[in-house]
Design a protein around this motif. Structure first.
Motif, mmCIF file in Angstrom:
data_model
loop_
_atom_site.group_PDB
_atom_site.id
_atom_site.type_symbol
_atom_site.label_atom_id
_atom_site.label_comp_id
_atom_site.label_asym_id
_atom_site.label_seq_id
_atom_site.Cartn_x
_atom_site.Cartn_y
_atom_site.Cartn_z
ATOM 1 N N ALA A 9 0.828 -1.203 0.000
ATOM 2 C CA ALA A 9 0.000 0.000 0.000
ATOM 3 C C ALA A 9 0.865 1.256 0.000
ATOM 4 C CB ALA A 9 -0.932 -0.012 1.207
ATOM 5 N N VAL A 10 1.949 1.233 0.769
ATOM 6 C CA VAL A 10 2.851 2.383 0.819
ATOM 7 C C VAL A 10 3.500 2.598 -0.540
ATOM 8 C CG1 VAL A 10 4.989 3.275 1.807
ATOM 9 C CG2 VAL A 10 3.269 2.241 3.295
ATOM 10 N N LYS A 11 3.947 1.517 -1.150
ATOM 11 C CA LYS A 11 4.578 1.651 -2.468
ATOM 12 C C LYS A 11 3.590 2.189 -3.502
ATOM 13 C CE LYS A 11 6.613 -2.374 -3.173
ATOM 14 N NZ LYS A 11 7.500 -3.351 -3.868
ATOM 15 N N ALA A 12 2.367 1.708 -3.446
ATOM 16 C CA ALA A 12 1.361 2.198 -4.391
ATOM 17 C C ALA A 12 1.120 3.689 -4.197
ATOM 18 C CB ALA A 12 0.062 1.417 -4.211
ATOM 19 N N ALA A 13 1.070 4.129 -2.938
ATOM 20 C CA ALA A 13 0.861 5.554 -2.661
ATOM 21 C C ALA A 13 2.056 6.380 -3.124
ATOM 22 C CB ALA A 13 0.615 5.760 -1.173
ATOM 23 N N LEU A 14 3.251 5.859 -2.922
ATOM 24 C CA LEU A 14 4.450 6.576 -3.340
ATOM 25 C C LEU A 14 4.496 6.721 -4.860
ATOM 26 C CD1 LEU A 14 7.173 5.008 -1.022
ATOM 27 C CD2 LEU A 14 6.291 7.344 -0.926
ATOM 28 N N LYS A 15 4.061 5.694 -5.563
ATOM 29 C CA LYS A 15 4.108 5.731 -7.018
ATOM 30 C C LYS A 15 3.071 6.688 -7.602
ATOM 31 C CE LYS A 15 4.074 1.175 -7.484
ATOM 32 N NZ LYS A 15 4.100 -0.156 -8.144
ATOM 33 N N SER A 16 2.085 7.047 -6.797
ATOM 34 C CA SER A 16 1.072 8.001 -7.270
ATOM 35 C C SER A 16 1.444 9.446 -6.956
ATOM 36 C CB SER A 16 -0.280 7.692 -6.624
ATOM 37 O OG SER A 16 -0.292 8.055 -5.246
ATOM 38 N N GLN A 17 2.527 9.633 -6.212
ATOM 39 C CA GLN A 17 2.912 10.981 -5.802
ATOM 40 C C GLN A 17 3.495 11.768 -6.971
ATOM 41 O OE1 GLN A 17 6.036 11.315 -2.749
ATOM 42 N NE2 GLN A 17 4.815 12.899 -1.753
ATOM 43 N N ALA A 311 6.895 8.376 2.789
ATOM 44 C CA ALA A 311 6.882 6.945 3.097
ATOM 45 C C ALA A 311 6.777 6.712 4.602
ATOM 46 C CB ALA A 311 8.134 6.277 2.541
ATOM 47 N N LYS A 312 7.538 7.466 5.378
ATOM 48 C CA LYS A 312 7.470 7.323 6.828
ATOM 49 C C LYS A 312 6.093 7.698 7.363
ATOM 50 C CE LYS A 312 12.409 8.049 7.614
ATOM 51 N NZ LYS A 312 13.449 8.777 8.372
ATOM 52 N N ALA A 352 10.016 1.344 -5.058
ATOM 53 C CA ALA A 352 8.921 2.056 -5.728
ATOM 54 C C ALA A 352 9.425 2.774 -6.972
ATOM 55 C CB ALA A 352 8.272 3.033 -4.761
ATOM 56 N N ARG A 353 10.597 3.386 -6.874
ATOM 57 C CA ARG A 353 11.160 4.081 -8.039
ATOM 58 C C ARG A 353 11.434 3.099 -9.178
ATOM 59 N NH1 ARG A 353 15.040 6.285 -4.353
ATOM 60 N NH2 ARG A 353 14.223 8.168 -3.400
ATOM 61 N N VAL A 354 12.037 1.988 -8.846
ATOM 62 C CA VAL A 354 12.372 1.003 -9.873
ATOM 63 C C VAL A 354 11.104 0.498 -10.552
ATOM 64 C CG1 VAL A 354 13.328 -1.305 -10.254
ATOM 65 C CG2 VAL A 354 14.544 0.312 -8.794
ATOM 66 N N GLU A 355 10.050 0.292 -9.776
ATOM 67 C CA GLU A 355 8.787 -0.172 -10.350
ATOM 68 C C GLU A 355 8.168 0.882 -11.260
ATOM 69 O OE1 GLU A 355 6.267 -1.528 -7.192
ATOM 70 O OE2 GLU A 355 7.723 -3.031 -6.507
ATOM 71 N N LEU A 356 8.545 2.156 -11.062
ATOM 72 C CA LEU A 356 8.102 3.236 -11.947
ATOM 73 C C LEU A 356 8.975 3.352 -13.187
ATOM 74 C CD1 LEU A 356 7.256 6.088 -9.401
ATOM 75 C CD2 LEU A 356 5.648 4.985 -10.964
ATOM 76 N N GLY A 357 10.055 2.575 -13.241
ATOM 77 C CA GLY A 357 10.984 2.677 -14.349
ATOM 78 C C GLY A 357 12.061 3.717 -14.135
ATOM 79 N N ALA A 358 12.183 4.225 -12.911
ATOM 80 C CA ALA A 358 13.216 5.210 -12.577
ATOM 81 C C ALA A 358 14.393 4.495 -11.899
ATOM 82 C CB ALA A 358 12.625 6.297 -11.680
ATOM 83 N N ASP A 359 15.166 5.235 -11.139
ATOM 84 C CA ASP A 359 16.411 4.685 -10.589
ATOM 85 C C ASP A 359 16.327 4.498 -9.080
ATOM 86 O OD1 ASP A 359 18.127 4.741 -13.045
ATOM 87 O OD2 ASP A 359 17.642 6.876 -12.938
ATOM 88 N N ALA A 360 16.899 3.396 -8.615
ATOM 89 C CA ALA A 360 16.924 3.131 -7.181
ATOM 90 C C ALA A 360 17.698 4.217 -6.446
ATOM 91 C CB ALA A 360 17.544 1.761 -6.910
#
Length: 389
Positions: A9-17, A311-312, A352-360
């Protein structure tokens, strides 16, 4: 919610930011004492957009760029918006500038001279035209207007002039447009600033209507101000339009977001999430200047700091916190917040960044890309964007 489902859930929220970057942060800027020019600084609005696209490519969550007029004035704003789209960006808030012209020495929309007020209002209406041309949703207004000495002008009359100008701009807003009114405690007016605090901004926005919202700049408060309280109040009243994130130690320092007090940024983001403000209706914008540090890496780091604070805040155990609050468990309630703040969320945010196609690791990726060296070599000649001091 189990640990695994909470993480998802946190990752999903971060990816929508979405964190909006400011065009002016890519140019030369600094203090009123000195601006240190850097190599490779953009010379045109298009080059600013190119740098912003680099930030978005590495972080995955910076898809919009705020413009400042006249710093980003061009002949064809539709074409500029088209260029942004080609880069995978969109134009964000349009920021007005009624503080750098000699005519505004005694104020802009609150100036005693009606001719100066008309000039300032004309610029604000021009910015609405630019919003229409670029497809921007938000018009961001900040006024340096105020007085330096008691008796210099009528405080109440200045509020009346301000209200008249805001009403005229509000009337001109189109469908889907918003007016974001910013406040600042002081500087450059040192005796009485015309929009010095959230209460003044709120009062004007309340009178105008639902399209008028307050924007909170995290550097524009007196030392010790509880900014998260302001955020909570504005959310309760449905008047929080967005943020200008930066850090301050003393005044309006415009340092990287989360650099001076990461715990404060966490507390603010918790109130945003708790109060239902973690939506596209709340604009998460950066408003910074980078005088001694490299600009693009500093903006990347600021985006990362906002992500980590978010995230925190998302990890706060709301049920445990509410239970402790109901029973008056003061230390227990505080411990719930501290447990979330003390969590190392960097691996989670990297995933979350990597799942968006960005960089860790966006900063390392930027340095490895060679983009910094490339723009230093290419951007020779012309006039660098920025302002002198």
């Amino acid at each position: 919610m189990t640990g695994r489902s909470a993480v998802s859930a946190v990752k999903a929220a971060l990816k929508s930011q979405a964190v909006e970057t400011p065009s002016w942060a890519f140019g030369n800027s600094g203090t009123r004492f000195k601006v240190f020019a850097q190599q490779g600084v953009p010379r045109t609005p298009k080059e600013k957009l190119a740098d912003a696209a680099r930030v978005h490519a590495h972080t995955g969550v910076a898809p919009s760029v705020a413009l400042h007029i006249p710093w980003d004035r061009v002949d064809d704003y539709g074409a500029l918006a088209g260029y942004a789209s080609e880069l995978g960006l969109r134009i964000g808030a349009i920021n007005s500038n009624v503080f750098q012209d000699d005519d505004y020495k005694l104020g802009s929309v609150t100036h005693p001279d009606a001719a100066v007020r008309r000039k300032a209002l004309g610029h604000l209406l021009e910015c609405v035209d630019i919003m229409e041309a670029t497809g921007s949703r938000d018009l961001k207004l900040w006024f340096s207007d105020g007085t330096n000495y008691p008796g210099q002008d009528d405080i109440s009359a200045r509020q009346g002039r301000l209200g008249e100008a805001l009403a005229a701009v509000y009337e001109r807003l189109g469908e889907g447009h918003r007016m974001l009114l910013e406040y600042k405690l002081f500087e450059p007016a040192f005796y009485a600033t015309d929009v010095p605090d959230w209460g003044t901004a709120y009062a004007h926005c309340l009178k105008l209507g639902e399209k008028a919202q307050v924007v909170v700049d995290t550097g524009h408060h007196a030392p010790g101000t509880n900014i998260e309280f302001i955020v909570a109040m504005l959310l309760r009243e449905k008047k929080l339009g967005g943020f200008d994130f930066n850090s301050r130690f003393y005044a309006d320092d415009d340092l990287m977001a989360g650099a001076a007090d990461p715990f404060q940024l966490f507390r603010i983001m918790y109130e945003v999430i708790r109060g239902g403000g973690y939506t596209e209706d709340t604009a998460f914008m950066l408003d910074q200047c980078h005088n001694i540090e490299a600009k693009i890496p500093a903006i990347i780091r600021s985006v990362m700091n906002v992500q980590e604070a978010t995230a925190k805040a998302l990890l706060v155990d709301a049920e445990a916190l509410a239970a402790a609050q109901r029973t008056g468990d003061v230390l227990g309630a505080n411990a719930v917040l501290m447990d979330a703040f003390d969590t190392d969320v960097r691996p989670l945010v990297a995933e979350a960044r990597v799942e968006l196609g960005a960089d860790a690791d966006p900063v390392a990726a930027y340095h490895a890309s060679g983009y910094g060296e490339k723009i230093v070599a290419e951007r020779v000649g012309g006039t660098q964007a920025g302002w002198g001091a």
